[in-house]
Design a protein around this motif. Structure first.
Motif, PDB file in Angstrom:
ATOM      1  N   LYS A  50      13.742   6.997 -16.242  1.00 30.10           N
ATOM      2  CA  LYS A  50      13.523   5.612 -15.849  1.00 30.10           C
ATOM      3  C   LYS A  50      13.349   5.542 -14.343  1.00 30.10           C
ATOM      4  O   LYS A  50      14.082   6.165 -13.604  1.00 30.10           O
ATOM      5  N   VAL A  51      12.335   4.807 -13.900  1.00 32.26           N
ATOM      6  CA  VAL A  51      12.102   4.614 -12.470  1.00 32.26           C
ATOM      7  C   VAL A  51      11.895   3.130 -12.230  1.00 32.26           C
ATOM      8  O   VAL A  51      11.178   2.460 -12.981  1.00 32.26           O
ATOM      9  N   ASP A  52      12.541   2.613 -11.200  1.00 30.34           N
ATOM     10  CA  ASP A  52      12.363   1.228 -10.783  1.00 30.34           C
ATOM     11  C   ASP A  52      11.477   1.200  -9.544  1.00 30.34           C
ATOM     12  O   ASP A  52      11.705   1.953  -8.599  1.00 30.34           O
ATOM     13  N   VAL A  53      10.476   0.330  -9.559  1.00 29.86           N
ATOM     14  CA  VAL A  53       9.542   0.180  -8.446  1.00 29.86           C
ATOM     15  C   VAL A  53       9.589  -1.274  -7.989  1.00 29.86           C
ATOM     16  O   VAL A  53       9.498  -2.189  -8.807  1.00 29.86           O
ATOM     17  N   SER A  54       9.713  -1.471  -6.688  1.00 28.92           N
ATOM     18  CA  SER A  54       9.732  -2.813  -6.109  1.00 28.92           C
ATOM     19  C   SER A  54       8.357  -3.177  -5.565  1.00 28.92           C
ATOM     20  O   SER A  54       7.665  -2.337  -4.997  1.00 28.92           O
ATOM     21  N   LEU A  55       7.983  -4.430  -5.742  1.00 29.07           N
ATOM     22  CA  LEU A  55       6.861  -5.016  -5.019  1.00 29.07           C
ATOM     23  C   LEU A  55       7.544  -5.784  -3.895  1.00 29.07           C
ATOM     24  O   LEU A  55       8.036  -6.887  -4.093  1.00 29.07           O
ATOM     25  N   PRO A  56       7.673  -5.171  -2.720  1.00 30.12           N
ATOM     26  CA  PRO A  56       8.542  -5.714  -1.675  1.00 30.12           C
ATOM     27  C   PRO A  56       8.018  -7.002  -1.049  1.00 30.12           C
ATOM     28  O   PRO A  56       6.832  -7.319  -1.109  1.00 30.12           O
ATOM     29  N   ALA A  57       8.943  -7.719  -0.429  1.00 30.23           N
ATOM     30  CA  ALA A  57       8.600  -8.944   0.298  1.00 30.23           C
ATOM     31  C   ALA A  57       7.515  -8.630   1.320  1.00 30.23           C
ATOM     32  O   ALA A  57       7.569  -7.609   2.010  1.00 30.23           O
ATOM     33  N   GLY A  58       6.500  -9.467   1.372  1.00 30.15           N
ATOM     34  CA  GLY A  58       5.423  -9.290   2.332  1.00 30.15           C
ATOM     35  C   GLY A  58       4.247  -8.478   1.830  1.00 30.15           C
ATOM     36  O   GLY A  58       3.232  -8.368   2.515  1.00 30.15           O
ATOM     37  N   GLY A  95      -1.526  -5.065   5.214  1.00 31.46           N
ATOM     38  CA  GLY A  95      -0.786  -4.299   6.217  1.00 31.46           C
ATOM     39  C   GLY A  95       0.144  -3.283   5.576  1.00 31.46           C
ATOM     40  O   GLY A  95       0.363  -2.208   6.124  1.00 31.46           O
ATOM     41  N   CYS A  96       0.690  -3.613   4.394  1.00 33.67           N
ATOM     42  CA  CYS A  96       1.605  -2.673   3.736  1.00 33.67           C
ATOM     43  C   CYS A  96       0.898  -1.378   3.352  1.00 33.67           C
ATOM     44  O   CYS A  96       1.518  -0.316   3.285  1.00 33.67           O
ATOM     45  N   GLU A  97      -0.419  -1.451   3.157  1.00 35.56           N
ATOM     46  CA  GLU A  97      -1.180  -0.247   2.782  1.00 35.56           C
ATOM     47  C   GLU A  97      -1.243   0.762   3.922  1.00 35.56           C
ATOM     48  O   GLU A  97      -1.433   1.955   3.694  1.00 35.56           O
ATOM     49  N   GLU A  98      -1.052   0.296   5.153  1.00 36.61           N
ATOM     50  CA  GLU A  98      -1.102   1.208   6.310  1.00 36.61           C
ATOM     51  C   GLU A  98       0.064   2.188   6.318  1.00 36.61           C
ATOM     52  O   GLU A  98      -0.048   3.284   6.858  1.00 36.61           O
ATOM     53  N   THR A  99       1.179   1.800   5.712  1.00 38.64           N
ATOM     54  CA  THR A  99       2.348   2.679   5.646  1.00 38.64           C
ATOM     55  C   THR A  99       2.682   3.072   4.205  1.00 38.64           C
ATOM     56  O   THR A  99       3.748   3.608   3.945  1.00 38.64           O
ATOM     57  N   ASN A 100       1.744   2.789   3.278  1.00 40.83           N
ATOM     58  CA  ASN A 100       1.936   3.113   1.869  1.00 40.83           C
ATOM     59  C   ASN A 100       3.213   2.467   1.323  1.00 40.83           C
ATOM     60  O   ASN A 100       3.958   3.079   0.572  1.00 40.83           O
ATOM     61  N   ALA A 101       3.453   1.200   1.723  1.00 43.91           N
ATOM     62  CA  ALA A 101       4.692   0.514   1.361  1.00 43.91           C
ATOM     63  C   ALA A 101       4.454  -0.730   0.511  1.00 43.91           C
ATOM     64  O   ALA A 101       5.317  -1.593   0.429  1.00 43.91           O
ATOM     65  N   PHE A 148       4.108  -0.767  -2.753  1.00 41.97           N
ATOM     66  CA  PHE A 148       5.007  -0.541  -3.876  1.00 41.97           C
ATOM     67  C   PHE A 148       6.063   0.432  -3.377  1.00 41.97           C
ATOM     68  O   PHE A 148       5.754   1.353  -2.621  1.00 41.97           O
ATOM     69  N   ASP A 149       7.316   0.229  -3.776  1.00 40.24           N
ATOM     70  CA  ASP A 149       8.397   1.084  -3.289  1.00 40.24           C
ATOM     71  C   ASP A 149       9.202   1.617  -4.472  1.00 40.24           C
ATOM     72  O   ASP A 149       9.915   0.841  -5.102  1.00 40.24           O
ATOM     73  N   PRO A 150       9.016   2.912  -4.813  1.00 41.87           N
ATOM     74  CA  PRO A 150       8.218   3.918  -4.121  1.00 41.87           C
ATOM     75  C   PRO A 150       6.736   3.794  -4.486  1.00 41.87           C
ATOM     76  O   PRO A 150       6.384   3.257  -5.535  1.00 41.87           O
ATOM     77  N   ALA A 151       5.892   4.321  -3.617  1.00 43.27           N
ATOM     78  CA  ALA A 151       4.447   4.284  -3.838  1.00 43.27           C
ATOM     79  C   ALA A 151       4.043   5.225  -4.969  1.00 43.27           C
ATOM     80  O   ALA A 151       3.052   4.993  -5.648  1.00 43.27           O
ATOM     81  N   GLU A 152       4.796   6.311  -5.148  1.00 45.79           N
ATOM     82  CA  GLU A 152       4.559   7.225  -6.261  1.00 45.79           C
ATOM     83  C   GLU A 152       5.836   7.381  -7.060  1.00 45.79           C
ATOM     84  O   GLU A 152       6.862   7.796  -6.529  1.00 45.79           O
ATOM     85  N   ALA A 153       5.754   7.034  -8.329  1.00 45.02           N
ATOM     86  CA  ALA A 153       6.879   7.196  -9.245  1.00 45.02           C
ATOM     87  C   ALA A 153       6.634   8.443 -10.070  1.00 45.02           C
ATOM     88  O   ALA A 153       5.517   8.674 -10.541  1.00 45.02           O
ATOM     89  N   HIS A 210      -4.103  -8.723  -5.051  1.00 45.44           N
ATOM     90  CA  HIS A 210      -3.995  -8.145  -3.701  1.00 45.44           C
ATOM     91  C   HIS A 210      -4.414  -6.674  -3.803  1.00 45.44           C
ATOM     92  O   HIS A 210      -3.562  -5.786  -3.881  1.00 45.44           O
ATOM     93  N   PRO A 211      -5.713  -6.394  -3.811  1.00 51.67           N
ATOM     94  CA  PRO A 211      -6.202  -5.044  -4.141  1.00 51.67           C
ATOM     95  C   PRO A 211      -5.853  -3.947  -3.141  1.00 51.67           C
ATOM     96  O   PRO A 211      -6.089  -2.772  -3.425  1.00 51.67           O
ATOM     97  N   TRP A 212      -5.284  -4.284  -1.996  1.00 57.51           N
ATOM     98  CA  TRP A 212      -4.816  -3.245  -1.076  1.00 57.51           C
ATOM     99  C   TRP A 212      -3.509  -2.629  -1.579  1.00 57.51           C
ATOM    100  O   TRP A 212      -3.106  -1.582  -1.123  1.00 57.51           O
ATOM    101  N   MET A 213      -2.887  -3.285  -2.536  1.00 56.89           N
ATOM    102  CA  MET A 213      -1.637  -2.779  -3.111  1.00 56.89           C
ATOM    103  C   MET A 213      -1.979  -1.750  -4.184  1.00 56.89           C
ATOM    104  O   MET A 213      -2.502  -2.105  -5.244  1.00 56.89           O
TER     105      MET A 213
END
Length: 134
Positions: A32-40, A45-51, A53-58, A119-122
């Protein structure tokens, strides 16, 4: 009365503890892995740091489940595929709002790209390990 030495026991115990500490991923639970779609993440801009989805790779085992939680203030989707080619039909959360979750159980090994249609940058990746990989 003869005393028994317990020194070798503690040395062995310390060795096992050291191995577990050094290689935690070898003992990780990939069911089981939990992934957050974080605030913001709805704001570019989140795509610049691969953030986005957290984590970006499950990483999960075959038969495991990923649960995405919308921790943002905007509604999102979790849709398999990519922004360039669009959805591939493996899974789709449809639009889900703040505080809501979406889960998908993965029955086949492989790499599954996904994105938010709003939000296709996500973008994110789920890697599903088969028995031969894990």
């Amino acid at each position: 009365m003869k005393s028994k030495s317990i020194g070798p026991f503690f040395v062995g115990l310390a060795l096992v503890a050291a191995i577990v500490a050094i290689t935690p991923s070898a003992f990780a639970d990939h069911a089981k892995v939990d992934v957050s779609l974080p605030a913001g993440s709805a704001t570019p801009g989140c795509e610049e740091t691969n953030a986005c989805f957290d984590p970006a790779e499950a990483i999960i085992d075959v038969g495991g489940e990923v649960t995405w939680t919308n921790d943002d203030t905007a509604a999102h989707t979790v849709t398999s595929g990519n922004p360039t080619d669009g959805p591939d039909g493996v899974f789709d959360s449809s639009l889900f709002g703040p505080g809501k979750t979406f889960s998908h159980k993965f029955e086949e090994a492989g790499t599954f790209n996904y994105f938010c249609m709003v939000h296709p940058w996500m973008v994110g990746i789920v890697t599903v390990q088969g028995e031969e990989m894990g």
